[in-house]
Write an enzyme that holds these catalytic residues in place. Structure first.
Site, PDB file in Angstrom:
ATOM      1  N   ASP A   1      10.543 -33.149   0.851  1.00 17.97           N
ATOM      2  CA  ASP A   1       9.612 -33.378   1.953  1.00 17.97           C
ATOM      3  C   ASP A   1       8.198 -33.539   1.402  1.00 17.97           C
ATOM      4  O   ASP A   1       7.692 -32.670   0.695  1.00 17.97           O
ATOM      5  CB  ASP A   1       9.653 -32.194   2.918  1.00 17.97           C
ATOM      6  CG  ASP A   1       8.705 -32.368   4.092  1.00 17.97           C
ATOM      7  OD1 ASP A   1       9.159 -32.855   5.142  1.00 17.97           O
ATOM      8  OD2 ASP A   1       7.512 -32.017   3.950  1.00 17.97           O
TER       9      ASP A   1
ATOM     10  N   LYS B   1       5.231 -38.352   5.965  1.00 16.05           N
ATOM     11  CA  LYS B   1       4.603 -38.219   7.281  1.00 16.05           C
ATOM     12  C   LYS B   1       3.311 -39.013   7.337  1.00 16.05           C
ATOM     13  O   LYS B   1       2.610 -39.130   6.331  1.00 16.05           O
ATOM     14  CB  LYS B   1       4.306 -36.744   7.583  1.00 16.05           C
ATOM     15  CG  LYS B   1       5.450 -35.792   7.301  1.00 16.05           C
ATOM     16  CD  LYS B   1       5.034 -34.344   7.545  1.00 16.05           C
ATOM     17  CE  LYS B   1       6.035 -33.386   6.955  1.00 16.05           C
ATOM     18  NZ  LYS B   1       5.975 -33.298   5.481  1.00 16.05           N
TER      19      LYS B   1
ATOM     20  N   HIS C   1       2.695 -36.737  11.740  1.00 15.55           N
ATOM     21  CA  HIS C   1       2.420 -35.402  11.204  1.00 15.55           C
ATOM     22  C   HIS C   1       1.888 -34.424  12.261  1.00 15.55           C
ATOM     23  O   HIS C   1       2.218 -33.240  12.249  1.00 15.55           O
ATOM     24  CB  HIS C   1       1.422 -35.515  10.056  1.00 15.55           C
ATOM     25  CG  HIS C   1       1.545 -34.424   9.049  1.00 15.55           C
ATOM     26  ND1 HIS C   1       1.177 -34.567   7.739  1.00 15.55           N
ATOM     27  CD2 HIS C   1       2.007 -33.158   9.143  1.00 15.55           C
ATOM     28  CE1 HIS C   1       1.399 -33.454   7.079  1.00 15.55           C
ATOM     29  NE2 HIS C   1       1.901 -32.577   7.913  1.00 15.55           N
TER      30      HIS C   1
END
Length: 264
Positions: A51, A81, A112
């Site tokens: 991530d 993101k 985000h």
């Protein structure tokens, strides 16, 4: 060690037909060489879900670590993101992320934060377009309320696949969890340790009974709730320890005791 992304019991389905590994590696606050080395160690330890985010400033290092690891791209679930202030620049933002990561697509692209505190319907339409173009296999949101998720769905007919939110036993919110699931949205928790009290007596007692650390108990709690968790560390030993949670299970009464920490 078994690769997390390769075990069918350690993935959850996404609404668009994809699958996301329940245990991933978070890279928030990791920069430069530290981000590269930590990601390499995570891949070596068996993580198959990484991530990152545009705002983290480490996509290039994450991409380099993936290339140098020798792990095939198709075996690794990659999330990035878009910052909320990039509204109107969605496609360019994603293309810049892909260039830094060195990949043709990402497995999951998230908004985000709600842009300007709103659901950001126009931005969500751009996300849908990027998914249709094949640049993002799945799209979702982060830090959204159920009402904001509903607004996106009602306006576009496309429900976010994931809502990534701060989550730990101390933030356990049954209404949020059930609300997301009833909408077909996977809950993904970030900051599982920062959002917890690792010295809490209940957590320490359960950890001692299993011969594990409080952090490992928290990771295991997420997995048994089928909530995606992305612990982060820059230390190799902790990166390895955080994935070493597959050799035990929490009993129903232990799960309930941990859930109750959110009401304390």
């Amino acid at each position: 060690m078994t690769s997390i992304g390769l075990r069918s019991d350690l993935v959850v389905p996404l609404g668009d037909g994809g699958r996301i590994p329940l245990l991933g590696f978070g890279t928030w606050q990791l920069r430069g060489r530290e981000a590269y080395e930590a990601t390499r160690w995570a891949l070596e330890a068996g993580y198959r879900h990484i991530d990152t985010a545009t705002g983290y400033g480490n996509e290039a290092e994450v991409g380099a670590a993936l290339r140098d690891s020798g792990v095939p791209r198709e075996e690794v679930f990659i999330t990035t993101k878009m910052p909320p202030d990039h509204v109107g620049r969605e496609r360019r933002t994603l293309e810049e992320s892909l260039a830094k990561l060195g990949t043709d697509d990402v497995d999951l692209w998230l908004v985000h934060w709600p842009p300007g505190g709103t659901a950001g319907v126009d931005s969500w339409r751009a996300f849908i377009e990027m998914r249709e173009r094949g640049l993002a296999r799945a799209i979702g949101v982060s830090n959204y309320s159920l009402a904001q998720i509903d607004e996106l769905t009602q306006a576009t007919g496309a429900t976010p696949a994931v809502n990534q939110i701060k989550w730990s036993p101390f933030q356990f919110d049954r209404a949020m969890l059930d609300g997301c699931r009833s909408r077909g949205v996977v809950v993904e928790g970030y900051s599982p340790f920062r959002a917890a009290r690792l010295d809490h007596p209940v957590l320490r007692r359960i950890a001692e009974e299993h011969g594990k650390t409080p952090a490992q108990i928290i990771v295991r709690w997420h997995i048994q709730h089928r909530v995606v968790v992305i612990p982060k560390s820059a230390r190799r030993d902790r990166i390895v320890a955080n994935i070493d949670v597959l050799d035990f299970a929490l009993a129903p009464d232990e799960m309930a005791a941990l859930d109750d920490l959110g009401h304390g």
